[in-house]
Design an enzyme around this catalytic site. Structure first.
Site, PDB file in Angstrom:
ATOM      1  N   GLU A 110       0.843  -1.197   0.000  1.00 11.44           N
ATOM      2  CA  GLU A 110       0.000   0.000   0.000  1.00 11.44           C
ATOM      3  C   GLU A 110       0.880   1.250   0.000  1.00 11.44           C
ATOM      4  O   GLU A 110       0.680   2.161  -0.815  1.00 11.44           O
ATOM      5  CB  GLU A 110      -0.892  -0.026   1.240  1.00 11.44           C
ATOM      6  N   HIS A 111       1.838   1.307   0.914  1.00 11.05           N
ATOM      7  CA  HIS A 111       2.803   2.407   0.986  1.00 11.05           C
ATOM      8  C   HIS A 111       4.202   1.831   0.837  1.00 11.05           C
ATOM      9  O   HIS A 111       4.559   0.900   1.555  1.00 11.05           O
ATOM     10  CB  HIS A 111       2.747   3.121   2.339  1.00 11.05           C
TER      11      HIS A 111
END
Length: 455
Positions: free
Chosen positions: A348-349
């Site tokens: 996601e990040h």
């Protein structure tokens, strides 16, 4: 504090990495059957079910399902000035970035007299979900509302669970900071509904016939069904999205948050540790993964974590996340191997803290968002980089994107051919229709030319 996974000397093909890399245990399939009766209850009993479910799951019975406009303004009036300034700056930056995502219609002349135009049309109505469990997320109001507004969606509604801690005028309503953020953005349709029941409310709509509480701002409360539901939430929200997908569109099945950091020996271990902790404080299932070719950095990061974790406010939650099966320090042979790992993980990040970080980041193929260099921590993107923080999780970044203006638009092809242009391609259409044994398709063309194939 964090276990290691040593991949040095291994052949790092995608099949092996997908099995080897850590993931949170997040069984949406098992949750489906538990949310099904909740969603069916909302479908059949509407507002009465929403009140009962709020009392059951949130520990508070909503006073009004729809938040009065005066209460939204009151929340804004009482907002701490520094927090208001921070929210306003976050909104300003998000609008700058998302304004550049707007699409323009494209018209293509295929032949003289024959054009195909792609029109970008916003969905009619969206439901934006803002969680309210372990933390309060006014930033998620911004991340959902700004791209929808810039896509020119005609009707926006926000739902967030009522908070049992609220007192006074806010008793039975969502967190006042959430309400203030809605007011800042000009959103006045806000519901005190959380969890799977909020998704079901958006999907089915309701009319509140309660004689005492069914009227707000002088009008009967009516929530029209939406076309699309966006926003992060817990496993019950995700399961409801999956159950109702098709009746509604959804942005993604967003699970527990993730951070992966690709770092070499040039990285500052205190920066790395601080960033791992920052995501771990979201949830005990949050994933924090460090991928590095430097044992020295790995050891120094562990020492920094040993100092930071006991000192942070949510140390118990952070410890559980960092010691969980979803969090690891992954040792690799070099940065190239590290890129193979993070591309397979599709975080996601993803932070890049290496020499030549921009060049390394340019080689990333799979990530919800990429944060480049020592001064671009994930928390910047969570709040004020201008980027969106509603991002794909659980490896879905290999095929899905984060929330953007495009999420709220549909491309519609408009076909406009005149008679000569149709005549010029008619024989090919008839030939293809016959090859697929669909002769009526061809006849729909020849009917325009006296039931003959034009020459």
């Amino acid at each position: 504090m964090m276990s290691s996974l040593d991949l040095r000397g291994r052949t790092l093909d995608v099949r092996f990495l997908r099995r080897a890399l850590p993931r949170a245990e997040f069984d949406v399939t098992a949750a489906l059957e538990q949310v099904r009766p909740i969603c069916e209850d909302v479908e059949h009993r509407g507002a009465a079910a929403l009140r009962d479910l709020g009392e059951r799951f949130d520990g508070v019975r909503p006073t009004h399902l729809r938040v009065p406009r005066a209460l939204l303004q009151s929340a804004l009036d009482q907002l701490d000035p520094d927090l208001r300034a921070a929210l306003e700056e976050s909104i300003r930056r998000a609008r700058i970035v998302h304004a550049d995502q707007r699409r323009t219609d494209t018209s293509t002349q295929v032949v003289p007299g024959g054009t195909v135009t792609e029109r970008w049309v916003p969905v009619d109505r969206v439901g934006l979900y803002v969680p309210g469990g372990l933390a309060v997320y006014p930033s998620s109001v911004i991340m959902n509302v700004v791209p929808a507004q810039l896509a020119e969606v005609g009707s926006l509604a926000v739902a967030s669970p009522p908070q049992r801690e609220n007192v006074g005028e806010f008793a039975g309503y969502p967190n006042p900071t959430i309400l203030a953020a809605c007011a800042l953005l000009g959103v006045d349709e806000v519901y005190a509904v959380g969890g799977a029941q909020a998704v079901a409310m958006f999907a089915h709509g309701f009319v509140d016939d309660d004689p005492q509480w069914g009227e707000v701002d002088g009008e009967k409360v009516v929530c029209d069904p939406v076309s699309l539901v966006t926003g992060p939430g817990n496993i019950w929200v995700v399961a409801a999205k999956r159950l109702l997908k098709g009746l509604i569109g959804i942005d993604a099945e967003a699970g527990p948050t993730e951070i992966a950091i690709l770092a070499d020996d040039s990285a500052d271990p205190d920066h790395v540790a601080a960033d791992l902790v920052s995501q771990a404080e979201h949830d005990p299932l949050a994933a924090s993964v460090l991928v590095t070719d430097s044992e020295e950095l790995a050891d120094a990061t562990r020492r920094s974590l040993a100092r930071r974790v006991p000192a942070t406010k949510h140390s118990e939650r952070v410890t559980e996340a960092l010691e969980g099966t979803q969090s690891r320090i992954v040792l690799v042979d070099d940065v190239d191997a590290g890129l193979d790992v993070v591309n397979a993980y599709a975080a996601e990040h993803l932070e890049i803290q290496t020499r030549d970080a921009a060049d390394v980041a340019a080689r990333v193929r799979n990530a919800g968002a990429v944060f480049v260099g020592p001064h671009s921590p994930v928390s910047l993107g969570d709040y004020a980089a201008g980027s969106n923080h509603v991002l794909p999780t659980a490896g879905c970044a290999c095929h899905s994107s984060g929330l953007s203006v495009q999420s709220f638009l549909r491309g519609i092809h408009v076909v406009d051919y005149d008679e000569p242009a149709l005549r010029g391609v008619a024989r090919h259409v008839v030939t293809l229709a016959q090859a697929e044994d669909l002769p009526a398709h061809g006849e729909a063309v020849t009917a325009r030319f006296g039931d003959e194939v034009p020459s």
